[in-house]
Design an enzyme around this catalytic site. Sequence first.
Site, mmCIF file in Angstrom:
data_model
loop_
_atom_site.group_PDB
_atom_site.id
_atom_site.type_symbol
_atom_site.label_atom_id
_atom_site.label_comp_id
_atom_site.label_asym_id
_atom_site.label_seq_id
_atom_site.Cartn_x
_atom_site.Cartn_y
_atom_site.Cartn_z
ATOM 1 N N TRP A 304 36.766 20.635 22.658
ATOM 2 C CA TRP A 304 35.977 19.561 23.285
ATOM 3 C C TRP A 304 36.653 18.205 23.155
ATOM 4 O O TRP A 304 36.314 17.272 23.865
ATOM 5 C CB TRP A 304 34.559 19.527 22.729
ATOM 6 C CG TRP A 304 34.425 19.054 21.292
ATOM 7 C CD1 TRP A 304 35.185 19.443 20.237
ATOM 8 C CD2 TRP A 304 33.477 18.114 20.787
ATOM 9 N NE1 TRP A 304 34.764 18.825 19.085
ATOM 10 C CE2 TRP A 304 33.714 17.998 19.388
ATOM 11 C CE3 TRP A 304 32.452 17.368 21.341
ATOM 12 C CZ2 TRP A 304 32.962 17.161 18.567
ATOM 13 C CZ3 TRP A 304 31.694 16.530 20.512
ATOM 14 C CH2 TRP A 304 31.953 16.429 19.134
ATOM 15 N N ASP A 305 37.613 18.117 22.245
ATOM 16 C CA ASP A 305 38.373 16.883 22.074
ATOM 17 C C ASP A 305 38.817 16.316 23.416
ATOM 18 O O ASP A 305 38.746 15.114 23.657
ATOM 19 C CB ASP A 305 39.632 17.147 21.237
ATOM 20 C CG ASP A 305 39.353 17.788 19.896
ATOM 21 O OD1 ASP A 305 38.419 18.601 19.813
ATOM 22 O OD2 ASP A 305 40.080 17.492 18.934
ATOM 23 N N GLU A 445 29.766 20.668 11.696
ATOM 24 C CA GLU A 445 29.855 22.124 11.522
ATOM 25 C C GLU A 445 29.416 22.606 10.140
ATOM 26 O O GLU A 445 29.358 23.809 9.904
ATOM 27 C CB GLU A 445 31.298 22.577 11.795
ATOM 28 C CG GLU A 445 31.691 22.396 13.253
ATOM 29 C CD GLU A 445 33.181 22.555 13.498
ATOM 30 O OE1 GLU A 445 33.969 22.269 12.566
ATOM 31 O OE2 GLU A 445 33.558 22.948 14.613
ATOM 32 N N LYS A 557 29.805 16.740 8.200
ATOM 33 C CA LYS A 557 31.255 16.695 8.337
ATOM 34 C C LYS A 557 31.683 15.480 9.154
ATOM 35 O O LYS A 557 32.693 14.854 8.856
ATOM 36 C CB LYS A 557 31.730 17.974 9.024
ATOM 37 C CG LYS A 557 33.236 18.093 9.153
ATOM 38 C CD LYS A 557 33.621 19.398 9.841
ATOM 39 C CE LYS A 557 35.123 19.490 10.069
ATOM 40 N NZ LYS A 557 35.466 20.582 10.990
ATOM 41 N N GLN A 558 30.940 15.179 10.204
ATOM 42 C CA GLN A 558 31.379 14.145 11.129
ATOM 43 C C GLN A 558 30.195 13.597 11.909
ATOM 44 O O GLN A 558 29.098 14.141 11.851
ATOM 45 C CB GLN A 558 32.396 14.725 12.101
ATOM 46 C CG GLN A 558 31.814 15.776 13.044
ATOM 47 C CD GLN A 558 32.888 16.648 13.656
ATOM 48 O OE1 GLN A 558 33.275 17.646 13.065
ATOM 49 N NE2 GLN A 558 33.363 16.279 14.821
#
Lengths: 674, 674
Positions: A304-305, A445, A557-558
């Site tokens: 998806w980046d 995630e 995580k993000q």
Amino acid sequence: MILTSKGFDSEKTVEYGNKFLTGNGRIGYRGTLDEMTREHCVGVNIAGLYDGVAGKWRETVNAFNPFYLRLYVNGKQLTAWCDSVIDHTQSLDIGCGVFERKTVFDVGGGKLELVSKRFCSMANRKVLASRLTLRCETNINAELVAGIDTDIWELNGPHFANVSKESKDNVLFAHGITQENGTAVDVVCEFSRLPDKVADDFAHFAVHLEAGQVYVLDRIAQVLIGGEQSLFDLNFDNEYTKNVDKWRELWHKSDVELAGEGIEQAQFALRYSIYQLLILAPERDCSIAARGLSGQTYKGAVFWDTEMFLLPFYIKTDPNVAKRLVEYRIRTLNGALAKAQSYGYKGAFYAWESQDGIDACSDFNVTDVFTHRPVRTYFKDKQIHISADIALAIIRYFEQTGDEQLLLCGGLETLLQIGLFYYGYSYFNHIKKRYELLDVLGPDEYHERVNNNAYTNYMAYHCVKRTTELCDILSGKYPDEINAVLDSFGPNFCDTLRNWADKLYLPKCNENGVMEQFDGYFKLEDATVEDVRGRLVNPREYWGGTTGVATATRVIKQADVVMLAVTLPQYFSTEQIEANYKFYMPYTEHGSSLSFCAYALAACKSGHSEDAWKWFLQSAEIDLAGGGKQWAGDVYIGGTHPAASGGAWMVATQGFTQCRPTFLHKVKVHGYDN
Amino acid sequence: MILTSKGFDSEKTVEYGNKFLTGNGRIGYRGTLDEMTREHCVGVNIAGLYDGVAGKWRETVNAFNPFYLRLYVNGKQLTAWCDSVIDHTQSLDIGCGVFERKTVFDVGGGKLELVSKRFCSMANRKVLASRLTLRCETNINAELVAGIDTDIWELNGPHFANVSKESKDNVLFAHGITQENGTAVDVVCEFSRLPDKVADDFAHFAVHLEAGQVYVLDRIAQVLIGGEQSLFDLNFDNEYTKNVDKWRELWHKSDVELAGEGIEQAQFALRYSIYQLLILAPERDCSIAARGLSGQTYKGAVFWDTEMFLLPFYIKTDPNVAKRLVEYRIRTLNGALAKAQSYGYKGAFYAWESQDGIDACSDFNVTDVFTHRPVRTYFKDKQIHISADIALAIIRYFEQTGDEQLLLCGGLETLLQIGLFYYGYSYFNHIKKRYELLDVLGPDEYHERVNNNAYTNYMAYHCVKRTTELCDILSGKYPDEINAVLDSFGPNFCDTLRNWADKLYLPKCNENGVMEQFDGYFKLEDATVEDVRGRLVNPREYWGGTTGVATATRVIKQADVVMLAVTLPQYFSTEQIEANYKFYMPYTEHGSSLSFCAYALAACKSGHSEDAWKWFLQSAEIDLAGGGKQWAGDVYIGGTHPAASGGAWMVATQGFTQCRPTFLHKVKVHGYDN
């Protein structure tokens, strides 16, 4: 615009391979030195050419290295790490994509200077060019042994069967065929001089150098894929000029100029990020891998980046490249349909790690550090936001370019198949009277198999809703074409989707302005990143899964809700963006390089421009600083971080144009429509 | 019907504490010896009385031990493990629940025989009685020190605050108050002799024994809960007679007689199982804990074991006890409503580990052996079949007793609340046009958070469907009462449930007759129990969770589809029962004692009676053989296995009555309606 490093540090060989990467969208050549081999992770990575060896991960192929070279003086090989080295410098001119190394050796009685520059031509994408210059303070006899190194670095190889080498006059050839699909890869290298001899497929040049005299050896290499024809009559100077001209064009439409006090380093980091984006723009029908062209990490697959972090740059600077990226997803729709079907779903469930549309993601992406057993992970089967990310890319591309043809030629069908996927994946609860998206992974995630991840639900809602609107708009102009597409979905499909979207559960911000990341997130333990880091027994432990330190806590995580807030800010007030930015900050590990830019944008949108600057630098400097993890257990995961580069560009152009720190006076954004 | 063990083995103290357990439904007295203390896991467990100490698991309370006693000869204490022991035997008469130990000591010049027998009276449930007899070949002076041991074994105590002791003449008293609810527990012990002195709350008896003479000391103890009155004028012989008479009655209606060749050991094991069930039948308003009255394991909480494995025995032998068990669930409906509400659901979601309806189950039921960190488990929040298990118990009780009053007095409301829970928990998929039960744990706990577990879906379907039928039947006879109940659920609720059940997804057996345990189970790795056991790095590892060895394989903890096939065989053909029995066998670890009986019943139902016999013995002999796990990491999980006892009874009465191995000629099942 030159990145320079003085001295040689063998510890940094892998890092510098990434940092000094050159490329032209087709080939990435790692920033290694002429005398280096597979041990030093030399890599000539080919975009979008995959090969799989039985029992191993499928990945992109590295070509044979045409620029391998050994220098001997008095029978002794001189390398950057030999004890004769007096001085060593290497540099990368990001203005024109030229790598240069200069090494000075003490050859007894005088200094010998070796200069080697090379580039992957932006003008002729098949072409790589190198110029080697030798100069000595004293008379010497040297020997150069140059050739195509076929003993290449591969993570999951060998990818070539039946490697063969040939030579004719001043040209060397190496030929290989990929194991899985039998694709031919030919590497040709033409020398500017006739070798004195060719032995074991290597060209030997005897060099009789007078004091002060200059010896030059040019090499023009071509990497030919699938039987492409080679070009003729190439020479270094011509190719160099054409390459520089092409780069000038690219910078003209891609630069972002910052003006202000003390921002020189940031300006350079931003341009370095743009450089990374420019060398990745594909020249043929493929997309961009998560680690770009820096190697085979993450199997060279497309994540998806590309859609979420890279596409905005290309839409602004080179819509043809943007179109190529979007078309890649339209072209691989069948893969997404097949993936959905394999799980019993309808519609388009895109690959989490796409290799030509096939999902390269493993069900076991992590190895437990204690038992060394593979751990079941859910990136592939539950990270359903990937389809919405792709839908948003198509929608954004159309909205910013007005390219109706793309929608008519597969774009709209892709959007509808994505809509069908979410419709079928979702479930209706008759008590709550709403559709829900259950059992998913959001961008964070570490929390597996959650219900109603805010990012996922809003993205699906927005894209499906917008799809129905696009159907309505286009139906007026192209009734036959649109009806033909819609017919295959059965009657009233647009109404079905619209109704679905209206009944899809969209979590709302609470009284403090904070949106819950997923059902039950607020009930998790209120522990910070540092708290849970302190609970690690082994520093390499995976933080997610059932036994991970983050799992039962709020640590993520993000950016997840924050990512949503900056991607679809129309669903948030400024106060809510700020509230989410502040709430989630202490819980965010930034364990992904995709996270900083979301925080930077959220900081900009909520008026914290100085904080935004710090986040921005973390995103822009990630490859310069050599940050990022290189290894996950025994698996190499190093490489460049294109999404962070794209993120830095987004922050500069979408964030700092709206809200600047005081020391930043001006941001001038170039584009194709300059 | 006497279980005997010769010799003393200190290693077996804990195991024998379970194996030689006595009880009367109110009190369980572990099979330990007079001179034993907390170190030997002496336990006087009280049924259904819970206490929680801050920061620790809530659990049932152990009463003070009234029968603690030390024997001294020549100033030296004689114990079963001292070096004077010549002979030691202990026995349990399962015909009348009497425990006896006989130990012979060499006291220099002759043998001293100590005989001690005790029982928990089935006639007067407050009463425990003990008779101690001493006889010696030579003249000796001995001393007996007897008293109430308040320094008791507790897993998560101390549960008593302000313990006080008193004495008066030949009676000792100990008094304690539970910490959480302030419930008084009084233990009274009356001696048949006046002590020579009482010191430190212990009674001292000087014993001057002539050679051949017999010395007898009787103790009558009472355990009084919440200020109950004590009984007077008790003596050992009377209590003994009344107890034996009561037991004769119990056996008359509970025995299962086997006739055949070489089945004596099996007959005893079956009767031992029945004995275990008889000592657990509650005499007051509570249910039966998973480890019965053998201790505080699993917090003394009530699991699905009671409804699925124990209730059939009580329905057949003592419907009043069965009613008490069912009423326990009706009475704790509020707890189930509150649990559902806490998760945002409607209706009745029963406790996985019920303590008066409160769910004692932790979200972290496992400790990771590598990191020693708690692991998030899903027994509490996802094992939703518990509500259907309870519904089935109510339905079965009604079907077999015809007790309409139970349905009218809360039973039907409970069934409807359970139906509402499943209706609200389920989701409808508009593509598949069906309701599904997502994100659950089936009986096999190794596979967490699965979709459409066959056991769960069928159980929910069956119970909800049957609930609507019961509504219809009762509406005709009791329209006002039934309408009053239904009104609170809103209009047409029965139709809503009926419609829901008809649209609930029920997986079907495939072409091989096998039903998939849950969505995707067949796609899991085809590994056997032995395969995955071989992958363990630490023998104490948890097999489930994301990192467990069983997780990504077909290996299951216990019967799941097979449990369904024997519980609701009407949904399976005989061939399908056999197919599932054979298919799941190599994958089943039998990591739960609940598993063997399901396999035994399935074997009977599919004509494999000799195999069924083996499974039957594994279920019937589990506590005799001392099988089952005693420790999970550092946590004691030992105790008796009532569900296996109940399962053995089910196999004998429901299995072997239909399909017998050739050596088994006859099965005669007693019941309350003999």
